[in-house]
Write a protein that holds these residues in place. Structure first.
Motif, mmCIF file in Angstrom:
data_model
loop_
_atom_site.group_PDB
_atom_site.id
_atom_site.type_symbol
_atom_site.label_atom_id
_atom_site.label_comp_id
_atom_site.label_asym_id
_atom_site.label_seq_id
_atom_site.Cartn_x
_atom_site.Cartn_y
_atom_site.Cartn_z
ATOM 1 N N SER A 171 0.835 -1.204 0.000
ATOM 2 C CA SER A 171 0.000 0.000 0.000
ATOM 3 C C SER A 171 0.868 1.252 0.000
ATOM 4 N N LEU A 172 0.438 2.237 -0.753
ATOM 5 C CA LEU A 172 1.093 3.546 -0.766
ATOM 6 C C LEU A 172 0.327 4.567 0.070
ATOM 7 N N TYR A 173 -0.966 4.333 0.236
ATOM 8 C CA TYR A 173 -1.808 5.284 0.961
ATOM 9 C C TYR A 173 -2.666 4.536 1.973
ATOM 10 N N ASN A 174 -2.987 5.215 3.056
ATOM 11 C CA ASN A 174 -3.871 4.657 4.075
ATOM 12 C C ASN A 174 -5.117 5.538 4.150
ATOM 13 N N ALA A 175 -6.203 5.081 3.547
ATOM 14 C CA ALA A 175 -7.423 5.882 3.454
ATOM 15 C C ALA A 175 -7.966 6.235 4.834
ATOM 16 N N GLU A 176 -7.835 5.319 5.797
ATOM 17 C CA GLU A 176 -8.363 5.578 7.140
ATOM 18 C C GLU A 176 -7.578 6.688 7.829
ATOM 19 N N VAL A 177 -6.265 6.663 7.675
ATOM 20 C CA VAL A 177 -5.443 7.731 8.273
ATOM 21 C C VAL A 177 -5.731 9.061 7.593
ATOM 22 N N LEU A 178 -5.809 9.064 6.271
ATOM 23 C CA LEU A 178 -6.076 10.303 5.543
ATOM 24 C C LEU A 178 -7.450 10.864 5.885
ATOM 25 N N ALA A 179 -8.395 9.994 6.213
ATOM 26 C CA ALA A 179 -9.748 10.445 6.549
ATOM 27 C C ALA A 179 -9.809 11.168 7.886
ATOM 28 N N THR A 180 -8.752 11.041 8.693
ATOM 29 C CA THR A 180 -8.703 11.743 9.983
ATOM 30 C C THR A 180 -7.558 12.760 10.004
ATOM 31 N N ASN A 181 -7.133 13.211 8.827
ATOM 32 C CA ASN A 181 -5.971 14.096 8.708
ATOM 33 C C ASN A 181 -6.145 15.397 9.491
ATOM 34 N N ARG A 182 -5.075 15.784 10.198
ATOM 35 C CA ARG A 182 -5.060 17.054 10.920
ATOM 36 C C ARG A 182 -3.986 18.004 10.388
ATOM 37 N N VAL A 183 -3.164 17.556 9.479
ATOM 38 C CA VAL A 183 -2.089 18.394 8.927
ATOM 39 C C VAL A 183 -2.681 19.329 7.873
ATOM 40 N N PRO A 184 -2.451 20.635 7.948
ATOM 41 C CA PRO A 184 -2.926 21.526 6.885
ATOM 42 C C PRO A 184 -2.294 21.149 5.541
ATOM 43 N N VAL A 185 -3.146 20.845 4.562
ATOM 44 C CA VAL A 185 -2.697 20.438 3.233
ATOM 45 C C VAL A 185 -3.243 21.437 2.224
ATOM 46 N N SER A 186 -2.374 22.223 1.624
ATOM 47 C CA SER A 186 -2.810 23.195 0.616
ATOM 48 C C SER A 186 -2.229 22.807 -0.733
ATOM 49 N N CYS A 187 -3.089 22.844 -1.754
ATOM 50 C CA CYS A 187 -2.736 22.269 -3.053
ATOM 51 C C CYS A 187 -3.050 23.234 -4.192
ATOM 52 N N ALA A 188 -2.150 23.291 -5.153
ATOM 53 C CA ALA A 188 -2.430 23.926 -6.437
ATOM 54 C C ALA A 188 -2.840 22.823 -7.399
ATOM 55 N N VAL A 189 -4.084 22.868 -7.849
ATOM 56 C CA VAL A 189 -4.605 21.880 -8.799
ATOM 57 C C VAL A 189 -4.845 22.604 -10.117
ATOM 58 N N TYR A 190 -4.213 22.117 -11.175
ATOM 59 C CA TYR A 190 -4.273 22.797 -12.460
ATOM 60 C C TYR A 190 -5.410 22.222 -13.306
ATOM 61 N N ALA A 191 -6.336 23.079 -13.691
ATOM 62 C CA ALA A 191 -7.554 22.637 -14.364
ATOM 63 C C ALA A 191 -7.274 21.948 -15.694
ATOM 64 N N ASP A 192 -6.215 22.334 -16.384
ATOM 65 C CA ASP A 192 -5.904 21.784 -17.699
ATOM 66 C C ASP A 192 -4.682 20.867 -17.662
ATOM 67 N N ASP A 193 -4.411 20.272 -16.513
ATOM 68 C CA ASP A 193 -3.216 19.440 -16.335
ATOM 69 C C ASP A 193 -3.288 18.197 -17.223
ATOM 70 N N MET A 194 -2.285 18.000 -18.071
ATOM 71 C CA MET A 194 -2.261 16.853 -18.981
ATOM 72 C C MET A 194 -1.797 15.581 -18.282
ATOM 73 N N PHE A 195 -1.164 15.718 -17.119
ATOM 74 C CA PHE A 195 -0.563 14.575 -16.435
ATOM 75 C C PHE A 195 -1.361 14.091 -15.227
ATOM 76 N N VAL A 196 -1.943 15.011 -14.486
ATOM 77 C CA VAL A 196 -2.693 14.666 -13.271
ATOM 78 C C VAL A 196 -4.093 15.261 -13.417
ATOM 79 N N GLU A 197 -5.077 14.401 -13.596
ATOM 80 C CA GLU A 197 -6.438 14.828 -13.917
ATOM 81 C C GLU A 197 -7.093 15.575 -12.755
ATOM 82 N N MET A 198 -7.591 16.772 -13.046
ATOM 83 C CA MET A 198 -8.197 17.622 -12.021
ATOM 84 C C MET A 198 -9.334 16.918 -11.280
#
Length: 433
Positions: free
Chosen positions: A357-384
Motif C-alpha cells: 500500500s502507498l496510501y492509508n485511506a483511514e489515516v487520511l480520513a482523519t488528517n489534521r495536517v494543513p494540506v494546501s494544493c495547487a490543482v491545475y484545471a488543464d493538467d495533462m498529467f494529473v487529472e483535475m
C-alpha cells in the motif's frame, strides 16, 4: 565508491550537503543499504535556525533541483524555512539507478531491487533523515510525483508533518492506472488539438516526418533506430507551458536535402535524442505505472488503454497524427538503447501484483495536517477531477484550482504559487484553533 562534497556559498545562499546510509528494504535490513544525498539550502545571512521544508521532486526517477540563484519557489520558501532538497533514492547522488549500475544483476534481481524505489521507501528515507536531524516536525513541498509522495507521507507518518504543500500532484488513493490513463489520453488529445489549431501546417509536417520514419531506416546520434513511436513521445512537452512554439520550430526545420533526397537533419535528430530522458533516468520508465499500484499489477496499463484510443496508433495514410504524452509502453524496452538491457526486469515489474500500500485511506480520513494544493484545471498529467475526488476525502485540505498554469506551474511562477499555498496552509491552521 562514495563521493562527498563540501558546503559552499553562492549568490547569498549557503548549500550544505548531507549523506545518510539507509536500508534498501526497511522491513529486511539484511538486504543491504543505500546512500541518500540531500542538500540543505539556507540564506547565508541567516543567524537563527528556521523550521525545515523538504522538497519532493517530480518523476519518478529524477533528482532534486540544483538551484542557480535565489529565485522562484525557493526564494519564497527561504523567507520562512531552511530547505532540504532530497535526491530520491536512485537519483542524483543517491545510489543512482541506471543501465550501468544494474548491469551486474539478473533480471529477477533487478526487478526485486527496483521494487524498493517507490514512494513508500522514499518517504521512509525522509523520515530517517528527520529522526537523524532530531527534528520534531517539518513541512513538505511536493511537485507532481512529489505530491504523490506527500500523500504517502501523510498516510505513514502524519505526526511528523507541520504542513503539506502540493503542486500538480494529488493522485487517486485507490483507482486503477487504467482510469488514470483513460483520463490522460483524453487530455493529451485535447492538447494535440490545441497545438494543431494554433499551427495547422504542423499536421502536414508531422505526417511527413512520421511517414519518412515508417519507410526509411533512420538512426539517432547514439546509433539507435528512430521510430514513429519515439517521435510521438515528444508530445510529453505539451503538458508544460510555452512548448507549442518551440515544438513547431523543431518540426519546421526537420528536413534538409542530401543528393536530392529529403533527409532528417542531424540537428533535429540530436534534439530528439536529447529529449529521451528515459535513457538517463530509467526509473521513470521502469516504475512509472507502479506508482498507481496497490495490491495489483499494472500489466502495461497505458499500452492496453492506448488501444481504446486508436487515433494515437499512427499509420502512413492516416488523416491525423497525434503525439502521445506521459505514458510508458513495453516497446520502449525494445527500442531505447539504454532500456534494452532492462526489458526482462520491466516485464517482471509490469506483472508484479503484490505491491504494498502507498496510501492509508483511514489515516487520511482523519488528517489534521494543513494540506494546501495547487490543482491545475488543464493538467495533462494529473487529472483535475481525480485530484478533487481525493481531496474531498481528506479533511483540513484545500485546493486552489486554476487554469493560469500548466503542470509546471511551480517552475514557471513558483514564488507566487508557494506564497499562495503558505497563506492557505496558515488559514487552515487558524481554522483548527
Amino acid at each position: 565508491m562514495t563521493h562527498t562534497f563540501p558546503a559552499f556559498i553562492d549568490g547569498g545562499l549557503k548549500f550544505t550537503p548531507h549523506y545518510f546510509t539507509v536500508p534498501l528494504d526497511y522491513q529486511d535490513p539484511t538486504k543491504g543499504s543505500l546512500q541518500i544525498f540531500a542538500r540543505e539550502v539556507t540564506l547565508a545571512k541567516d543567524s537563527a535556525e528556521k523550521p525545515w521544508l523538504v522538497f519532493f521532486q517530480g518523476g519518478p526517477g529524477f533528482p532534486s533541483p540544483r538551484p542557480n540563484g535565489n529565485s522562484g519557489w525557493l526564494k519564497r520558501a527561504l523567507q520562512d524555512y531552511r530547505v532540504l532538497l532530497l535526491d530520491q533514492r536512485g537519483t542524483g547522488n543517491s545510489s543512482v539507478i541506471s543501465h550501468q549500475t544494474l548491469a551486474h544483476l539478473s533480471p529477477s534481481e533487478q526487478a526485486d531491487y527496483l521494487s524498493h524505489f517507490r514512494a513508500d521507501n522514499i518517504v521512509r528515507d525522509a523520515e530517517f533523515i528527520r529522526q537523524a536531524f532530531g527534528v520534531t516536525q517539518w513541512a513538505i513541498l511536493g511537485q507532481s510525483f512529489g505530491g504523490f509522495c506527500s500523500l504517502t507521507y501523510l498516510s505513514l507518518f502524519p505526526d511528523s508533518l507541520s504542513r503539506a504543500y502540493i503542486t500538480g500532484g494529488v493522485p487517486s488513493i485507490e483507482r486503477h492506472p487504467d482510469d488514470v490513463y483513460n483520463a490522460t489520453f483524453k487530455r493529451t488529445k485535447e492538447k494535440n488539438q490545441e497545438f494543431f489549431n494554433q499551427f495547422p501546417h504542423a499536421q502536414s509536417l508531422c505526417k511527413k516526418i512520421a511517414n519518412h520514419l515508417a519507410t526509411n531506416e533512420v538512426t539517432l546520434p547514439n546509433g539507435q533506430a528512430f521510430t514513429v513511436e519515439q517521435f510521438q513521445q515528444i508530445g510529453i512537452n505539451f503538458g508544460v507551458s510555452d512548448t507549442f512554439l518551440p515544438t513547431y520550430y523543431s518540426l519546421e526545420n526537420a528536413f534538409i536535402e542530401v543528393d536530392g533526397k529529403p533527409t532528417l537533419r542531424y540537428e533535429f535528430l540530436n534534439e530528439m535524442l536529447a529529449q529521451q530522458a528515459f535513457q538517463t533516468n530509467p526509473i521513470y520508465a521502469l516504475l512509472h505505472e507502479s506508482i498507481y499500484c496497490q495490491g495489483f499489477a499494472s500489466s502495461w496499463s497505458a499500452n492496453r488503454v492506448r488501444q481504446l484510443h486508436d487515433e494515437f496508433n499512427y499509420q502512413p495514410g492516416d488523416d491525423c497524427f497525434y503525439f502521445t504524452g506521459e505514458m510508458v509502453f513495453p516497446w520502449m524496452f525494445e527500442q531505447y538503447q539504454c532500456l534494452k538491457p532492462l526489458k526482462s526486469a520491466a516485464n517482471l515489474l509490469a506483472e508484479k501484483a503484490n505491491w504494498g500500500s502507498l496510501y492509508n485511506a483511514e489515516v487520511l480520513a482523519t488528517n489534521r495536517v494543513p494540506v494546501s494544493c495547487a490543482v491545475y484545471a488543464d493538467d495533462m498529467f494529473v487529472e483535475m477531477d481525480i485530484s478533487r475526488e481525493t481531496l474531498a476525502k481528506i479533511p483540513n485540505s484545500k485546493a486552489w484550482i486554476t487554469n493560469e498554469y500548466e503542470h509546471n506551474g511551480l517552475r514557471a511562477d513558483g514564488e507566487r504559487i508557494l506564497d499562495k499555498l503558505i497563506e492557505m496552509g496558515d488559514h487552515i491552521h487558524c481554522c483548527q484553533q
